[in-house]
Design a protein around this motif. Sequence first.
Motif, mmCIF file in Angstrom:
data_model
loop_
_atom_site.group_PDB
_atom_site.id
_atom_site.type_symbol
_atom_site.label_atom_id
_atom_site.label_comp_id
_atom_site.label_asym_id
_atom_site.label_seq_id
_atom_site.Cartn_x
_atom_site.Cartn_y
_atom_site.Cartn_z
ATOM 1 N N GLN A 119 74.232 53.579 52.466
ATOM 2 C CA GLN A 119 75.105 54.259 51.516
ATOM 3 C C GLN A 119 74.612 55.675 51.281
ATOM 4 O O GLN A 119 73.422 55.955 51.389
ATOM 5 C CB GLN A 119 75.200 53.489 50.195
ATOM 6 N N PHE A 120 75.546 56.556 50.965
ATOM 7 C CA PHE A 120 75.179 57.942 50.648
ATOM 8 C C PHE A 120 74.999 58.036 49.141
ATOM 9 O O PHE A 120 75.903 57.722 48.381
ATOM 10 C CB PHE A 120 76.260 58.912 51.117
ATOM 11 N N VAL A 156 79.614 55.559 48.826
ATOM 12 C CA VAL A 156 78.849 56.509 48.024
ATOM 13 C C VAL A 156 78.352 55.807 46.758
ATOM 14 O O VAL A 156 79.075 55.006 46.159
ATOM 15 C CB VAL A 156 79.701 57.734 47.631
ATOM 16 N N GLU A 157 77.123 56.101 46.379
ATOM 17 C CA GLU A 157 76.560 55.571 45.139
ATOM 18 C C GLU A 157 76.042 56.737 44.300
ATOM 19 O O GLU A 157 75.466 57.682 44.838
ATOM 20 C CB GLU A 157 75.420 54.597 45.434
ATOM 21 N N PHE A 158 76.268 56.673 42.986
ATOM 22 C CA PHE A 158 75.831 57.726 42.082
ATOM 23 C C PHE A 158 74.604 57.275 41.297
ATOM 24 O O PHE A 158 74.524 56.123 40.842
ATOM 25 C CB PHE A 158 76.938 58.070 41.075
ATOM 26 N N TYR A 159 73.677 58.205 41.118
ATOM 27 C CA TYR A 159 72.549 58.015 40.211
ATOM 28 C C TYR A 159 72.636 59.102 39.138
ATOM 29 O O TYR A 159 73.025 60.237 39.427
ATOM 30 C CB TYR A 159 71.221 58.153 40.941
ATOM 31 N N ALA A 160 72.289 58.744 37.914
ATOM 32 C CA ALA A 160 72.176 59.724 36.830
ATOM 33 C C ALA A 160 70.741 59.661 36.338
ATOM 34 O O ALA A 160 70.299 58.619 35.848
ATOM 35 C CB ALA A 160 73.151 59.425 35.703
ATOM 36 N N PRO A 164 70.633 54.073 38.727
ATOM 37 C CA PRO A 164 72.036 53.980 39.143
ATOM 38 C C PRO A 164 72.967 54.248 37.973
ATOM 39 O O PRO A 164 72.671 53.868 36.834
ATOM 40 C CB PRO A 164 72.167 52.536 39.639
ATOM 41 N N LEU A 165 74.084 54.907 38.252
ATOM 42 C CA LEU A 165 75.034 55.262 37.208
ATOM 43 C C LEU A 165 75.621 54.004 36.560
ATOM 44 O O LEU A 165 76.052 53.081 37.251
ATOM 45 C CB LEU A 165 76.166 56.109 37.796
ATOM 46 N N VAL A 166 75.641 53.985 35.241
ATOM 47 C CA VAL A 166 76.205 52.879 34.469
ATOM 48 C C VAL A 166 77.300 53.432 33.572
ATOM 49 O O VAL A 166 77.068 54.358 32.789
ATOM 50 C CB VAL A 166 75.127 52.179 33.614
ATOM 51 N N ILE A 167 78.512 52.877 33.699
ATOM 52 C CA ILE A 167 79.651 53.284 32.865
ATOM 53 C C ILE A 167 80.179 52.067 32.122
ATOM 54 O O ILE A 167 80.406 51.015 32.725
ATOM 55 C CB ILE A 167 80.774 53.904 33.726
ATOM 56 N N ASN A 168 80.347 52.186 30.830
ATOM 57 C CA ASN A 168 80.827 51.080 29.994
ATOM 58 C C ASN A 168 79.956 49.839 30.141
ATOM 59 O O ASN A 168 80.449 48.705 30.147
ATOM 60 C CB ASN A 168 82.289 50.733 30.326
ATOM 61 N N GLY A 169 78.648 50.047 30.294
ATOM 62 C CA GLY A 169 77.714 48.935 30.374
ATOM 63 C C GLY A 169 77.582 48.299 31.736
ATOM 64 O O GLY A 169 76.827 47.336 31.900
ATOM 65 N N SER A 170 78.304 48.806 32.734
ATOM 66 C CA SER A 170 78.272 48.203 34.066
ATOM 67 C C SER A 170 77.929 49.244 35.120
ATOM 68 O O SER A 170 78.439 50.377 35.067
ATOM 69 C CB SER A 170 79.632 47.573 34.411
ATOM 70 N N PRO A 171 77.084 48.896 36.111
ATOM 71 C CA PRO A 171 76.791 49.826 37.205
ATOM 72 C C PRO A 171 78.056 50.105 38.008
ATOM 73 O O PRO A 171 78.851 49.198 38.263
ATOM 74 C CB PRO A 171 75.755 49.075 38.048
ATOM 75 N N THR A 172 78.252 51.341 38.390
ATOM 76 C CA THR A 172 79.436 51.667 39.193
ATOM 77 C C THR A 172 79.283 51.173 40.628
ATOM 78 O O THR A 172 80.276 50.931 41.307
ATOM 79 C CB THR A 172 79.681 53.186 39.206
ATOM 80 N N GLY A 173 78.041 51.021 41.102
ATOM 81 C CA GLY A 173 77.810 50.461 42.428
ATOM 82 C C GLY A 173 78.303 51.353 43.552
ATOM 83 O O GLY A 173 78.425 52.569 43.408
#
Length: 336
Positions: A119-120, A156-160, A164-173
Motif C-alpha cells: 500500500q502507498f 492508499v493509507e493515511f497516517y496522521a 494510522p488515521l482514525v475518523i469517528n473512532g474507526s481507522p480509515t484503513g
Amino acid sequence: MVIMKKGYDIYKRAFAVLLITGLILMSFSACQLLPESASGTTDYGSAVEADGRSVKLYYTDSSLEELYNELYIFKNTGSKEKIDELIAALDKNPEAKGFRKAKPSEVEIYSYGFGDDGQFIVYFDENYYSMEPVEEILCRAAIVKSLCQLDEINMVEFYAGAQPLVINGSPTGLMDFADFVDKTGTSADFRQTVEIKVYLTDEKGKMLHESLLSVESDGSKTLEQLALEELIYGPLSTQTELRAVINPDTMINKVRTSDGTCYVDFDKSFLTKPGKVRDELVVYSVVNTLCELPDITKVKISVNGDEKRNLGNISLGDYLTLRPELISTEKAGEGG
C-alpha cells in the motif's frame, strides 16, 4: 531568378518561425492543467492518458460541495519522479478561479512511501485532525483518487502523526479510487447509499441467514468497516426473525485488505458468544460477510493483535474462506 530565390528563402524562414512558434505554444499548452468538472463528460487528451503520461488531478470548489479535476501531464517518466511530482501538484492551487486545492496549506505531508503490504502510505502531521468533516472527506478523496491512477499505486493509507488515521473512532484503513464519490450534495452532507450483505442467525442459532441492507456512507469508512459494523449491530428492529451472531460489545481494532485477504483485528469481546450460537457461525458470519465484498476471497482474524487465538476448535489465525453450506436457504422463522 535571384529575386525568386530570395523571396523563397524569406518564405522558408517565415514558415520555419511560424512552425517553431506553433510547436512552442503546443508544448506550453501541453504542460498546463485543463479544467474539467468531475461529473462532466469532457475528455481532455484521452490519448495522452492512455500511455500513463497524465492523470486527472483532483481539487474542490471553494464551497466544498464537489470534487473537480484537471488533466495533469507529467514532466517526468520515472515512477518515483511521477509520484513526487503528483504530490507536489496536489499542494498547489488550481489556476481556475473559484476553486482550491483539497488539502489545506496548514496540513503538511511530511513523508510518503510504500508499506510492507504494497500500500502507498501518506504521512500527515497532526494538523490533519483540524479539518472540518466535509473538508477532510474531500481532501482524502482528492488525494486518493489522484494517486490511485498511477500504475504503481492500487491502495492508499493515511497516517496522521505516527498513527494510522482514525475518523469517528474507526481507522480509515486502505482506500482506493472507488471508495469515494465526487459530490457532497451540500456543504453539510456527503453521502451515498451502498448495499451490504451480512449474515445473521435465527433464534435456534444453528444456521446463517442473509440480510441485505442499504447503508448510508459518508465516505469516511471502507466497505469492510461498514459491513462489520452492521454485522455487530445485529438485526434491524423490523427483522424480528433474525438474531445477532456476534457479541454487540465487540470493538473493531483494525481492518485492512491486501491481495484478496481481509485482515480483521477485534477486541477480546469477540470471543464471548451471544446466547447459544455455534462457534463456527460466529467466525463464519464474519468470513462470509466479508467475502461478499468485491476482491475479498480470504479472511484472517486476530484478537488484540494475537493471531494464535481459537474460538472453539476454529483457529482464527488461519486463512478462512467462504462457507456457503452454513447459509440457510430458508427464510428465518420457517421450517420445522
